[in-house]
Scaffold this motif. Structure first.
Motif, PDB file in Angstrom:
ATOM      1  N   GLY A 167       0.820  -1.201   0.000  1.00 16.90           N
ATOM      2  CA  GLY A 167       0.000   0.000   0.000  1.00 16.90           C
ATOM      3  C   GLY A 167       0.857   1.255   0.000  1.00 16.90           C
ATOM      4  N   ARG A 168       2.119   1.063  -0.080  1.00 17.80           N
ATOM      5  CA  ARG A 168       3.170   2.065  -0.125  1.00 17.80           C
ATOM      6  C   ARG A 168       4.455   1.272  -0.356  1.00 17.80           C
ATOM      7  N   LEU A 169       5.523   1.932  -0.709  1.00 18.57           N
ATOM      8  CA  LEU A 169       6.804   1.239  -0.744  1.00 18.57           C
ATOM      9  C   LEU A 169       7.321   1.075   0.677  1.00 18.57           C
ATOM     10  N   VAL A 170       7.875  -0.103   0.950  1.00 20.41           N
ATOM     11  CA  VAL A 170       8.435  -0.399   2.260  1.00 20.41           C
ATOM     12  C   VAL A 170       9.839  -0.952   2.056  1.00 20.41           C
ATOM     13  N   ALA A 171      10.795  -0.421   2.819  1.00 21.76           N
ATOM     14  CA  ALA A 171      12.159  -0.940   2.810  1.00 21.76           C
ATOM     15  C   ALA A 171      12.433  -1.628   4.129  1.00 21.76           C
ATOM     16  N   LEU A 172      12.882  -2.880   4.053  1.00 17.17           N
ATOM     17  CA  LEU A 172      13.206  -3.672   5.241  1.00 17.17           C
ATOM     18  C   LEU A 172      14.681  -4.042   5.215  1.00 17.17           C
ATOM     19  N   ASP A 173      15.249  -4.239   6.388  1.00 11.25           N
ATOM     20  CA  ASP A 173      16.576  -4.829   6.464  1.00 11.25           C
ATOM     21  C   ASP A 173      16.458  -6.269   5.968  1.00 11.25           C
ATOM     22  N   LYS A 174      17.199  -6.602   4.911  1.00 16.04           N
ATOM     23  CA  LYS A 174      16.988  -7.916   4.291  1.00 16.04           C
ATOM     24  C   LYS A 174      17.419  -9.068   5.192  1.00 16.04           C
ATOM     25  N   LYS A 175      18.253  -8.797   6.205  1.00 12.75           N
ATOM     26  CA  LYS A 175      18.721  -9.864   7.080  1.00 12.75           C
ATOM     27  C   LYS A 175      17.766 -10.141   8.238  1.00 12.75           C
ATOM     28  N   THR A 176      16.996  -9.117   8.628  1.00 15.71           N
ATOM     29  CA  THR A 176      16.164  -9.253   9.828  1.00 15.71           C
ATOM     30  C   THR A 176      14.683  -8.992   9.597  1.00 15.71           C
ATOM     31  N   GLY A 177      14.337  -8.304   8.500  1.00 17.92           N
ATOM     32  CA  GLY A 177      12.953  -7.924   8.268  1.00 17.92           C
ATOM     33  C   GLY A 177      12.533  -6.670   8.994  1.00 17.92           C
ATOM     34  N   VAL A 178      13.448  -6.036   9.706  1.00 17.02           N
ATOM     35  CA  VAL A 178      13.120  -4.802  10.435  1.00 17.02           C
ATOM     36  C   VAL A 178      12.915  -3.657   9.442  1.00 17.02           C
ATOM     37  N   GLU A 179      11.863  -2.879   9.676  1.00 16.54           N
ATOM     38  CA  GLU A 179      11.555  -1.769   8.777  1.00 16.54           C
ATOM     39  C   GLU A 179      12.621  -0.678   8.844  1.00 16.54           C
ATOM     40  N   LEU A 180      13.032  -0.203   7.675  1.00 18.71           N
ATOM     41  CA  LEU A 180      13.976   0.908   7.572  1.00 18.71           C
ATOM     42  C   LEU A 180      13.260   2.205   7.224  1.00 18.71           C
ATOM     43  N   TRP A 181      12.281   2.125   6.312  1.00 17.00           N
ATOM     44  CA  TRP A 181      11.426   3.272   6.003  1.00 17.00           C
ATOM     45  C   TRP A 181      10.168   2.810   5.291  1.00 17.00           C
ATOM     46  N   LYS A 182       9.187   3.671   5.247  1.00 11.05           N
ATOM     47  CA  LYS A 182       7.973   3.437   4.464  1.00 11.05           C
ATOM     48  C   LYS A 182       7.606   4.753   3.793  1.00 11.05           C
ATOM     49  N   SER A 183       7.127   4.673   2.567  1.00 11.59           N
ATOM     50  CA  SER A 183       6.864   5.877   1.788  1.00 11.59           C
ATOM     51  C   SER A 183       5.394   6.294   1.896  1.00 11.59           C
ATOM     52  N   THR A 184       5.007   7.263   1.112  1.00  3.45           N
ATOM     53  CA  THR A 184       3.636   7.780   1.095  1.00  3.45           C
ATOM     54  C   THR A 184       2.650   6.686   0.696  1.00  3.45           C
ATOM     55  N   PRO A 185       1.538   6.525   1.417  1.00  5.11           N
ATOM     56  CA  PRO A 185       0.565   5.481   1.059  1.00  5.11           C
ATOM     57  C   PRO A 185      -0.220   5.820  -0.204  1.00  5.11           C
ATOM     58  N   HIS A 186      -0.553   4.780  -0.979  1.00  2.48           N
ATOM     59  CA  HIS A 186      -1.383   4.886  -2.175  1.00  2.48           C
ATOM     60  C   HIS A 186      -2.232   3.621  -2.282  1.00  2.48           C
ATOM     61  N   MET A 187      -3.204   3.646  -3.168  1.00  2.00           N
ATOM     62  CA  MET A 187      -3.992   2.440  -3.427  1.00  2.00           C
ATOM     63  C   MET A 187      -3.069   1.380  -4.024  1.00  2.00           C
ATOM     64  N   PRO A 188      -2.986   0.210  -3.402  1.00  4.85           N
ATOM     65  CA  PRO A 188      -1.990  -0.773  -3.839  1.00  4.85           C
ATOM     66  C   PRO A 188      -2.207  -1.252  -5.266  1.00  4.85           C
ATOM     67  N   GLY A 189      -1.091  -1.456  -5.963  1.00  2.00           N
ATOM     68  CA  GLY A 189      -1.114  -2.057  -7.288  1.00  2.00           C
ATOM     69  C   GLY A 189      -0.583  -3.472  -7.217  1.00  2.00           C
ATOM     70  N   TYR A 190      -0.267  -4.051  -8.376  1.00  2.00           N
ATOM     71  CA  TYR A 190       0.096  -5.464  -8.432  1.00  2.00           C
ATOM     72  C   TYR A 190       1.390  -5.715  -9.190  1.00  2.00           C
ATOM     73  N   GLY A 191       2.162  -4.667  -9.417  1.00  7.15           N
ATOM     74  CA  GLY A 191       3.443  -4.808 -10.091  1.00  7.15           C
ATOM     75  C   GLY A 191       4.590  -4.806  -9.092  1.00  7.15           C
ATOM     76  N   THR A 192       5.796  -4.944  -9.625  1.00  6.78           N
ATOM     77  CA  THR A 192       7.007  -4.960  -8.815  1.00  6.78           C
ATOM     78  C   THR A 192       7.759  -3.647  -8.999  1.00  6.78           C
ATOM     79  N   PRO A 193       8.329  -3.077  -7.937  1.00  5.10           N
ATOM     80  CA  PRO A 193       9.125  -1.861  -8.088  1.00  5.10           C
ATOM     81  C   PRO A 193      10.435  -2.147  -8.811  1.00  5.10           C
ATOM     82  N   THR A 194      11.017  -1.111  -9.393  1.00  8.42           N
ATOM     83  CA  THR A 194      12.327  -1.238 -10.032  1.00  8.42           C
ATOM     84  C   THR A 194      13.201  -0.076  -9.587  1.00  8.42           C
TER      85      THR A 194
END
Length: 446
Positions: free
Chosen positions: A221-248
């Protein structure tokens, strides 16, 4: 009423809304794993991403048998492999093995003689690790999951992501998992619906996890960045209506950005802190934006189905400037592929498969070069200057990737059920999958 037949993204892979702290949804790692993770502050990484003129450039881009994530090692749907047979007139291909992984649309990822995919059966999803040459099961992990089969077969739509010693997967109902790739043991997991206080989107979660340095990027529902080793959230961006594609991700002038097409707009977000830099409104009928933005230099291409069409933008680190929009490329859920300044993709919707056309358009102008019927809402990748096409009825087709005209080389019937999942070429073997979970490994080695 929505008369739609939205796939998962394969990539495609890509998910959903709101806020909250993510640390509480990570599961506990046993003390041994904690010590391993602490000791491996910089774990061995198979896919090492660098950037060149705003494009992903993998250090593994010449390595065959390596397809670590949605859209491949260079995130562009193009395989570096050349040692495979395209002309089958004298020697038809053979199916090396067949298997079934359960309902779904998850594509294949591959490395080190193994392939990874996902499927659903009887209320459970399973992540599979299989031997690439035989299809023999090496390990699997099964967990309860929603089918989410609204006007499609349902089941997982995200493609597993390989990153050195770890594998990342995303279930149809938003269960994000990190595995030890050798053993299949879980390192951490996160329920996106709980962490970000949201419901499962109408068509489920289909974002394939994106590894970017030490970050794991998903849409919730927004972009989310997690620490790939632990899953701990690093940041989350502005919320939007979720889509179904992958970020690049891409880099311009020393700044790394992430482009995402959600169901409201194209967003450009800074990768270091999650700050949304700019957006371009792009709502689609039936809220079905499902593709991954295509980056080339400072240009960004997006496409949607149901008559919406496509657009090419120029990005100057601050704003998106429209170069063109038209309806000559309307990708429902499978991405177009950019090759030698031309886009090749399936133009049309799955519910009207008979009028979908494989289409080639000029990247710079958006002008249509040619179109060809007969593939339904299928999919394609490109290798050695050739289109590797899987029709929605299970026919594998090879054609020249030429803007001059459609030039078919070979065709071979592989599967009999609905095929919306992109095929994958590794070590001269093409892996094809249908929505019922049938997987066929087609041998194209010389």
């Amino acid at each position: 009423m929505k008369s739609v037949t939205l796939l998962c993204l394969i990539v495609v892979g890509t998910l959903m809304a709101a806020c909250s702290d993510s640390t509480q949804s990570t599961i506990k790692v046993d003390s041994t794993k904690k010590e391993i993770l602490k000791a491996q502050a910089d774990p061995v990484t198979v896919v090492e991403v660098s950037f060149n003129d705003a494009q992903f450039v993998s250090q593994q881009n010449s390595k065959t048998g390596y397809w670590p994530n949605w859209l491949g090692p260079d995130y562009n749907g193009i395989s570096p492999e050349t040692n495979w047979r395209a002309d089958w007139s004298q020697k038809p291909p053979t199916v090396l093995w067949r298997g079934n992984v359960g309902t779904g649309y998850s594509s294949i990822s591959a490395a080190n003689g193994r392939i990874y995919t996902m499927g659903h059966k009887a209320g459970n999803e399973t992540v599979f690790c299989l031997d690439a040459e035989t299809g023999k099961e090496i390990w699997k992990h099964t967990y309860p999951a929603e089918l989410v089969n609204r006007l499609n077969a349902g089941g997982p739509g995200a493609t597993p992501t390989i990153d050195g010693e770890f594998l990342y997967t995303n279930s149809r109902d938003g269960n994000l998992l990190c595995f030890e790739i050798q053993t299949g043991n879980i390192v951490w997991q996160k329920r996106l619906t709980e962490a970000y206080q949201m419901k499962v989107p109408e068509w489920g979660f289909t974002c394939s996890p994106l590894v970017l340095g030490d970050k794991l990027i998903v849409e919730a529902g927004r972009l989310v960045a997690l620490d790939k080793k632990t899953g701990v959230e690093l940041w989350k961006s502005t919320p939007h209506m979720p889509g179904y594609g992958t970020p690049t991700a891409f880099e311009i002038d020393g700044t790394t950005y992430i482009a995402l097409l959600n169901n409201e707009c194209l967003t450009i977000t800074r990768a270091d802190d999650g700050k949304e830099v700019t957006t371009f409104d792009w709502p689609s009928p039936f809220a079905t934006n499902s593709t991954t933005p295509i980056i080339d230099g400072k240009s960004i291409f997006i496409s949607s189905g149901y008559g919406k069409g496509c657009a090419l933008f120029d990005f100057d680190n601050l704003q998106l400037k429209t170069r063109y929009t038209n309806r000559d490329m309307k990708n429902h859920f499978n991405n177009s592929v950019l090759y030698q300044k031309h886009f090749y993709g399936m133009n049309g919707n799955s519910n009207l498969g008979r009028i979908v056309r494989l289409t080639c358009i000029d990247q710079q102008t958006g002008k249509m070069k040619w179109r060809e019927a007969g593939f339904g809402c299928g999919s394609l990748l490109i290798a050695d200057g050739k289109l590797i096409i899987l029709s929605d009825e299970g026919t594998l087709v090879i054609a020249k990737a030429s803007p001059e005209s459609y030039q078919e080389i070979s065709r071979f019937k592989v599967l009999d059920h609905q095929c919306w999942t992109v095929p994958v070429l590794c070590n001269g073997l093409v892996y094809c999958r249908d929505s019922s979970g049938n997987v066929a490994c087609v041998d194209l080695r010389p």
